[in-house]
Design a protein around this motif. Structure first.
Motif, mmCIF file in Angstrom:
data_model
loop_
_atom_site.group_PDB
_atom_site.id
_atom_site.type_symbol
_atom_site.label_atom_id
_atom_site.label_comp_id
_atom_site.label_asym_id
_atom_site.label_seq_id
_atom_site.Cartn_x
_atom_site.Cartn_y
_atom_site.Cartn_z
ATOM 1 N N THR A 16 0.833 -1.202 0.000
ATOM 2 C CA THR A 16 0.000 0.000 0.000
ATOM 3 C C THR A 16 0.868 1.252 0.000
ATOM 4 N N MET A 17 1.947 1.219 0.762
ATOM 5 C CA MET A 17 2.863 2.363 0.775
ATOM 6 C C MET A 17 3.517 2.554 -0.591
ATOM 7 N N GLN A 18 3.832 1.462 -1.265
ATOM 8 C CA GLN A 18 4.410 1.552 -2.603
ATOM 9 C C GLN A 18 3.413 2.116 -3.603
ATOM 10 N N LEU A 19 2.129 1.806 -3.433
ATOM 11 C CA LEU A 19 1.106 2.405 -4.294
ATOM 12 C C LEU A 19 1.147 3.926 -4.202
ATOM 13 N N VAL A 20 1.226 4.429 -2.985
ATOM 14 C CA VAL A 20 1.260 5.877 -2.784
ATOM 15 C C VAL A 20 2.518 6.461 -3.386
ATOM 16 N N SER A 21 3.643 5.827 -3.160
ATOM 17 C CA SER A 21 4.919 6.329 -3.666
ATOM 18 C C SER A 21 4.929 6.389 -5.189
ATOM 19 N N GLU A 22 4.482 5.329 -5.820
ATOM 20 C CA GLU A 22 4.438 5.304 -7.282
ATOM 21 C C GLU A 22 3.426 6.300 -7.836
ATOM 22 N N ASN A 23 2.317 6.440 -7.126
ATOM 23 C CA ASN A 23 1.284 7.363 -7.590
ATOM 24 C C ASN A 23 1.758 8.811 -7.525
ATOM 25 N N GLU A 24 2.579 9.131 -6.546
ATOM 26 C CA GLU A 24 3.118 10.493 -6.444
ATOM 27 C C GLU A 24 4.036 10.795 -7.614
ATOM 28 N N LYS A 25 4.719 9.787 -8.129
ATOM 29 C CA LYS A 25 5.647 9.980 -9.246
ATOM 30 C C LYS A 25 4.929 10.062 -10.593
#
Length: 88
Positions: A48-57
């Motif tokens: 879930t944290m990776q989803l947020v990180s990738e979505n910010e990029k």
């Protein structure tokens, strides 16, 4: 004398962290520890944290998908004690 040594050690550690010689634990590293120590959670928190990180990029995922992921993970972890494995 021991007290002065401990105090100096504490301050030296903080200074080294501040200038970047000693690296602090990242949120992603903490999520990996949580997954290893709490089998019910596994990799869900990290994913879930990776989803947020990738979505910010790249803005690939919907906000609703990310919210749903965090709500699901929150329901599983809200009663767990992370202080036993993670140094805040």
């Amino acid at each position: 004398m021991l007290t002065i040594g401990l105090l100096f050690s504490f301050w030296l550690n903080q200074i080294l962290k501040y200038i970047g010689v000693i690296h602090k634990e990242t949120y992603f590293q903490a999520a990996v520890k949580v997954g290893k120590n709490f089998p019910d959670v596994k990799d869900e928190l990290l994913n879930t944290m990776q989803l947020v990180s990738e979505n910010e990029k790249r803005n690939l995922y919907s906000v609703n998908l990310i919210d749903a992921g965090f709500k699901k993970v929150y329901e599983r972890v809200k009663n767990l004690n992370f202080q036993s494995i993670i140094k805040f």
